[in-house]
Write a protein that holds these residues in place. Structure first.
Motif: not given
Length: 276
Positions: A271-275, A73-74, A34-48
């Motif tokens: 598509v791209a490397n994930a870390t 998403t999960a 996850v690069e960025k979350i919307g203002s109403n997102i509660t289940k995830f955070k950046t970096g998940d």
């Protein structure tokens, strides 16, 4: 990020299937961070680390960045990498909705899965086994070893054996192939059983004739199912079968392989490397 290649992507590209708004980025399966979350997102955070089944109208997995909703998403299964995770969402959700939601498959029942070595089929076999069902599955000669590896109780080589000659009184048929397979399947289902098809609607007249039920459907995103699948994967009950990982630049080659209708498991685009 990684994305999976599906037959529907090939169909849309070739103009054989209606799609979303144009211009359209193909791809309905993704896994990444996850690069960025919307203002109403509660289940995830950046970096998940997550995986998602993008809706048909909002697809866009063939890209470095994709937008997904919470309902699609999960959290990614911890025990597998991003490439294998990308192979899961659409195919495994389809298998789940067919066997669990539509057929109500339970322990002790018998299911016949047509195309057991394909994307949906490999997940269907493993979901059925995880639920305690006896599994019969068809595949070509080259994929008989895979059926056995997946735990199929009765593998059938459709190039040498007519399934209707060796199968009878099954509780469930999952039809994921075309041709005359569904027409030949009605007679092998026990009275009160069900045929679930992802390639067309069962014939009502044949259902009535054999006193069985039928359902044809298209899968849809469901984050709750992805959560259940992640548990099964992390518990070692489901293993995604990935026959190849291709760079996004070679997506045309991946589409050619999918169009052959002889893909073993799933093809994945890196598509791209994930870390994480």
């Amino acid at each position: 990020m990684a994305a999976a290649v599906n037959p529907v992507d090939v169909a849309i590209r070739e103009g054989r299937f209606g799609g979303g708004r144009l211009p359209l980025t193909l791809g309905m399966d993704v896994s990444g961070v996850v690069e960025k979350i919307g203002s109403n997102i509660t289940k995830f955070k950046t970096g998940d680390a997550v995986y998602a089944y993008l809706s048909f109208r909002e697809q866009g997995g063939y890209a470095e960045y994709a937008i997904a909703t919470e309902g699609e998403t999960a959290l990614k299964p911890r025990s597998i990498n991003f490439e294998k995770a990308a192979a899961v969402p659409l195919a495994a959700t389809t298998a789940w909705q067919a066997l669990v939601d539509k057929a109500k498959l339970t322990a002790g029942q018998t299911v016949l899965i047509h195309g057991g070595s394909g994307g949906v089929g490999t997940f269907a076999v493993q979901i059925a086994k995880a639920r305690g069902a006896k599994v019969i599955a068809t595949a070509s000669t080259a994929n008989q070893d895979l059926l056995k590896q997946l735990g199929v109780d009765q593998p059938i080589d459709y190039t040498t054996t007519k399934f209707e000659d060796v199968v009878k009184d099954v509780d469930v048929v999952l039809n994921g192939v075309r041709g005359d397979t569904m027409a030949r399947s009605y007679a092998v289902v026990k009275k009160g059983g069900i045929i679930v098809s992802i390639t067309g609607q069962p014939d009502p007249a044949e259902l009535d004739k054999h006193v069985i039920r039928g359902a044809g459907f298209m899968a849809h995103p469901d984050a709750t199912i992805l959560q259940e699948l992640a548990k099964l994967i992390d518990d070692g009950k489901i293993t995604p079968i990935v026959s190849g990982v291709t760079p996004l630049v070679d997506v045309a080659k991946a589409h050619e392989q999918i169009a052959s209708q002889h893909t073993r498991g799933k093809l994945v685009l890196k598509v791209a490397n994930a870390t994480k």
